[in-house]
Design an enzyme around this catalytic site. Structure first.
Site, mmCIF file in Angstrom:
data_model
loop_
_atom_site.group_PDB
_atom_site.id
_atom_site.type_symbol
_atom_site.label_atom_id
_atom_site.label_comp_id
_atom_site.label_asym_id
_atom_site.label_seq_id
_atom_site.Cartn_x
_atom_site.Cartn_y
_atom_site.Cartn_z
ATOM 1 N N PRO A 2 0.818 -1.219 0.000
ATOM 2 C CA PRO A 2 0.000 0.000 0.000
ATOM 3 C C PRO A 2 0.845 1.259 0.000
ATOM 4 O O PRO A 2 1.877 1.326 0.670
ATOM 5 C CB PRO A 2 -0.805 -0.142 1.303
ATOM 6 C CG PRO A 2 -0.877 -1.607 1.542
ATOM 7 C CD PRO A 2 0.433 -2.145 1.065
ATOM 8 N N GLU A 3 0.393 2.243 -0.766
ATOM 9 C CA GLU A 3 1.115 3.501 -0.884
ATOM 10 C C GLU A 3 0.319 4.616 -0.224
ATOM 11 O O GLU A 3 -0.636 4.361 0.511
ATOM 12 C CB GLU A 3 1.419 3.766 -2.361
ATOM 13 C CG GLU A 3 2.220 2.627 -2.990
ATOM 14 C CD GLU A 3 2.534 2.803 -4.464
ATOM 15 O OE1 GLU A 3 2.577 3.956 -4.943
ATOM 16 O OE2 GLU A 3 2.734 1.785 -5.151
ATOM 17 N N LYS A 59 3.803 5.769 4.360
ATOM 18 C CA LYS A 59 3.218 4.426 4.336
ATOM 19 C C LYS A 59 2.917 3.924 5.745
ATOM 20 O O LYS A 59 2.789 2.726 5.977
ATOM 21 C CB LYS A 59 4.171 3.458 3.632
ATOM 22 C CG LYS A 59 4.444 3.816 2.172
ATOM 23 C CD LYS A 59 5.353 2.806 1.514
ATOM 24 C CE LYS A 59 5.626 3.177 0.050
ATOM 25 N NZ LYS A 59 6.489 2.178 -0.630
ATOM 26 N N ARG A 262 13.148 -2.906 -8.845
ATOM 27 C CA ARG A 262 11.689 -2.930 -8.925
ATOM 28 C C ARG A 262 11.248 -2.956 -10.380
ATOM 29 O O ARG A 262 11.876 -2.333 -11.249
ATOM 30 C CB ARG A 262 11.080 -1.688 -8.246
ATOM 31 C CG ARG A 262 11.442 -1.530 -6.784
ATOM 32 C CD ARG A 262 10.884 -2.647 -5.914
ATOM 33 N NE ARG A 262 9.441 -2.686 -5.972
ATOM 34 C CZ ARG A 262 8.632 -1.924 -5.230
ATOM 35 N NH1 ARG A 262 9.138 -1.036 -4.401
ATOM 36 N NH2 ARG A 262 7.318 -2.048 -5.325
#
Length: 280
Positions: A2-3, A59, A262
C-alpha cells in the site's frame, strides 16, 4: 505494498471506533507483526484505553489512545484494517482484534509483513515526528526536490522516486504513473534531467499524489486486488497491471523492465530512452 492513498484509505476504516473504549483484545502472539512489540505488551497497554485519534503519513499509520499510548501500524504487502459493527469471530489471518462495545476493529495480514509498534509517552514517537515533509505540503518545494535529485545525479529517477526520505508514500505504481505523465524514461539518470523535465516531474509528483488521495482514499470499497476505486481509464494505473496492456495515450504496447530492483512499466513512445517524447 500500500502507498500514500491506500494507507489513508485504511486509516479511515478504524475511525468509527474513535471515542470507544477497548474492552478486550484478541491476538496471535506468534505472528511476525509483533516482532518489535510483543503481543502481551500491546494487549496490556491498550486494554481499557480509549481510541482518541488516527493519523497517516507516507506508508505509516499512528493511532492515539488515552493514557499517552500510541500504536504505530505498517500494513506491509497484504495488511488491511477492517471495522465491523458486530462482535465477529476472529478469522485465521486476524492477528490483532480490538473489541469495543459497538464494533470490532481488525488488523488482517495473511503474509505478516505488517508491523505493530507500541509507544508510551505524552508526545508521538520520534520515528513519527522525524518523517520528511509530505509531497503535498508547502515544505515540499521544487528547490527541495531539485537539490535531492542533484545529490543523486548518477541514480535512475525511478529508483530515486521510491526513496522515502524525500518522497514519503510514493511506491511503485505511483512512481510509474508520475514518470509516464512526465514522459520520462525510468532509467534516466537524475543528473541528465533538464530543467524543464524537473519542473514537469515536480508538478506530476504532486498531481499524482493529489489524484490518488482523491480517487482512492475517499472512494471506499475494496483495494487491490479487488479494485473498486474511482480511477479513470486514462491513467496508466489500470493498464500497467494487465497482460498485454497498452498505453492509454497512443495504444502502444507497454513494456516492463527492472529498475533499481523494482519492475517498472512504461510506454516506449511516451517515454523513449535518450530522445524527445512523442507527445507534446
Amino acid at each position: 505494498m500500500p502507498e500514500l492513498a491506500e494507507v489513508e484509505y485504511f486509516r479511515q476504516q478504524w475511525d468509527p471506533g474513535i471515542g470507544g473504549k477497548v474492552q478486550a483484545i484478541e491476538a496471535n502472539p506468534k505472528a511476525r507483526i509483533y516482532r518489535e512489540s510483543a503481543a502481551t505488551v500491546v494487549i496490556n497497554a491498550l486494554t481499557g484505553a480509549t481510541l482518541k485519534a488516527s493519523y497517516a503519513q507516507a506508508k505509516q499509520m499512528l493511532f492515539e489512545f488515552s493514557g499517552g499510548r500510541w500504536l504505530g501500524l505498517h500494513l506491509g504487502m497484504t495488511g488491511k484494517l477492517l471495522c465491523d459493527a458486530k462482535q465477529v469471530e476472529r478469522a485465521k489471518w486476524d492477528h490483532f482484534v480490538l473489541r469495543q462495545a459497538k464494533r470490532t476493529l481488525i488488523f488482517r495480514d495473511p503474509r505478516q509483513f505488517g508491523l505493530l509498534k507500541l509507544h508510551i509517552g505524552k508526545e508521538p514517537p520520534q520515528w513519527w515526528t522525524d518523517f520528511p515533509p509530505p509531497v503535498l505540503s508547502d515544505a515540499f518545494t521544487q528547490e527541495v526536490m531539485d537539490a535531492f535529485l542533484a545529490r543523486r545525479a548518477k541514480s535512475p529517477i525511478k529508483a530515486v522516486l521510491l526513496m522515502q526520505e524525500r518522497f514519503p508514500g510514493i511506491g511503485n505504481w505511483m512512481a510509474d504513473e508520475i514518470l509516464w505523465r512526465a514522459q520520462v524514461f525510468p532509467e534516466t539518470k537524475c543528473g541528465q534531467l533538464t530543467a524543464a523535465q524537473r519542473i514537469t516531474l515536480y508538478r506530476n509528483v504532486r498531481e499524482v499524489a493529489a489524484d490518488a488521495m482523491r480517487c482512492i482514499a475517499g472512494a471506499g470499497g475494496e483495494l487491490p486486488p479487488d479494485m473498486n476505486v474511482n480511477i479513470p481509464e486514462s491513467w496508466l494505473f489500470w493498464h500497467r497491471w494487465r497482460d498485454g496492456g497498452h498505453c492509454p495515450k497512443d495504444g502502444e504496447a507497454l513494456q516492463r523492465k527492472a529498475v533499481g530492483g523494482r519492475t517498472s512499466c512504461f510506454c516506449p513512445l511516451c517515454q523513449p530512452s535518450g530522445s524527445v517524447p512523442l507527445h507534446p
